[in-house]
Design an enzyme around this catalytic site. Sequence first.
Site, PDB file in Angstrom:
ATOM      1  CG  ASP A  56     -44.201   9.664  23.969  1.00  0.00           C
ATOM      2  OD1 ASP A  56     -43.960   8.993  22.941  1.00  0.00           O
ATOM      3  OD2 ASP A  56     -44.886   9.223  24.909  1.00  0.00           O
ATOM      4  CG  PHE A  57     -39.093   6.341  22.352  1.00  0.00           C
ATOM      5  CD1 PHE A  57     -38.529   5.838  23.511  1.00  0.00           C
ATOM      6  CD2 PHE A  57     -38.471   6.069  21.137  1.00  0.00           C
ATOM      7  CE1 PHE A  57     -37.381   5.063  23.468  1.00  0.00           C
ATOM      8  CE2 PHE A  57     -37.322   5.297  21.081  1.00  0.00           C
ATOM      9  CZ  PHE A  57     -36.772   4.795  22.244  1.00  0.00           C
TER      10      PHE A  57
END
Length: 313
Positions: free
Chosen positions: A200-201
């Site tokens: 996600d990051f």
Amino acid sequence: MLAFYGTYTLAAHGIALGFGKRWLHSRQQKGTAAALELPGVSIIKPIVGCDTNLKANLETFFQLSYPKCELLICIAEPDNSPAMSVVRGLVGQYPTITAKVFVGGEIMGVNPKINNMMPAYRQAQYDLIWICDSGIAGTHVDSFPALLDKVYFGTQHLRVYLVANYFGQNCANGMSWLIRRTALEGVGGLANFSDYLAEDFTIGKALWTRRWKLAMSTMPALQNGGDRTLSSYQARMVRWGRLRATMMPWPGLLEPFTECLLLGLLTSVATSHLFGVGVVRFMVFHVGMWLCSDLLLLTIIERLPFNLGNMLM
């Protein structure tokens, strides 16, 4: 230390409370669109294991009233797993819902979640893809570890993401996020991030550097994880801490100083030395104000009236 204390405690807490109050649950809409004008959404649900709330959580997605969506369920375990039994029961119970089940995934890299989702991602028919973990949905919390998990994500974790969203920074959160497939393909597609554990990051960072706008939804995702224990909660926090320290070493070094007790202890010693304020007195004041801020933030995300009565409940 006093400068850092003032910057983080006042600015971060103040921005999170003010922006959270204005943004969360605001349901910003521009008129009412007809059902035919709404874009289609492919909902990808990666499932690993079968906790006590899986059926209740998953069923809420079969009950969605959105007119144009498909439910793509990804199960990492073999075909005869307990999770598969739950999924088959729901598919049979809601025959009118467009739902597909994918078993086993594809080995693309070290990230098991992406490996699990790849077959569904390849067959998704809509540009908008909603990736949503199995622990999302519902409001029931039935154990202290589950409550602790919920409080962490509704205070310390939420505060960071509200501040990031306020300043237009990377605020992607992999538990529940909606993303355009065309945007994701523009940075290499889902498989391109299979060698990153914090997908996600890294996906959010790649999109942000390409000047795509990332924004937190006005409607918070509802957590309803089952089978939580204190040891699993601690292991999760340690794992995430190691990931953050690896990805962002310098912010990782500063992160402990943003925690309530360490920041308060160091600042109380500094104020005692500079201004003669008692260490215990300042520490009690600091912890009390921090808890009040956290309670106020929880009332915002839970959509409770913003008053002292609900803070004390």
